[in-house]
Scaffold this motif. Sequence first.
Motif: not given
Length: 271
Positions: A111-115, A118-119, A260-261, A265-266
């Motif tokens: 998921s994070l590779t595609a986006v 990240r947020l 928000t936290g 961190l993400l």
Amino acid sequence: MTTVIDTHTDQSAPARVDTGLAGMKIGFLGILRSEWTKLWSLRSTYLTLATAVVLMIGIGTMVSAVNAGDIRGLDPIYLSLAGVSFAQLAIGVLGVLLVSGEYSTGSIRTSLTAVPSRLPVLAAKITVFAGVVFAVSLPTAVVSFLIGQSVLGDAGVSLSADGALRSVFGAAAYVTLAGVIGVAFGALLRNTAGAVATFVAIFFLLSPVTQLLPGSVKSSIDPYLPSNAGGVLYNSVVTNGLSPLAGFALLFVYTIAAVTGAAILLRRRDV
């Protein structure tokens, strides 16, 4: 025949694996569809939602039946919605699993590779999750209210009674916000056991612990705990000094702070 060796090649460098996702541009709608699919692909989604429905209706009915003989000094609306605090546990656990499960399997990397930003992934998870939970919680709260008032008999009230409709919507809102906080805890801690333990401690243990404090200290802390702030949303009789609007605002602030936290961190941590 002479073999030529390229001495400039860094043999220690890790091989780059092309996942085929890095160059893709995925819009938010596509991310939402992905998160919708992932949510309903989990067996725990069906189990925890069903558990939440059973707890809200079952406990509300049981509490109403136990007090049907004499409800003097009690709020009939609150009695029929007494299962909300138990249903929120199931929803909070589901919120945690929605994120921590991906970290435990490693699928979050896809998921994070595609986006890469990240947020949007976190925003889509929360949007889909909150929409599903509210859509399930609202009719469940209505059914719990109607059955509970029926069990109370002449002491029961109708949905048009003062504070009844607001309490039903408030119950659904409370469960939804508590679940979103569970999602945030899952992203913050990335560990199912730790995130669930934190959720339980905040929503179920803090209030009893404050009862051990001196009266003046207790009265200045207790109303502002997440569970008590959320409790006034489905209690037509305000008991802790917070109005339903103030309780919702405070719980919303807690939710925003947790999200928000998680977002910070993400962005900062490695997967």
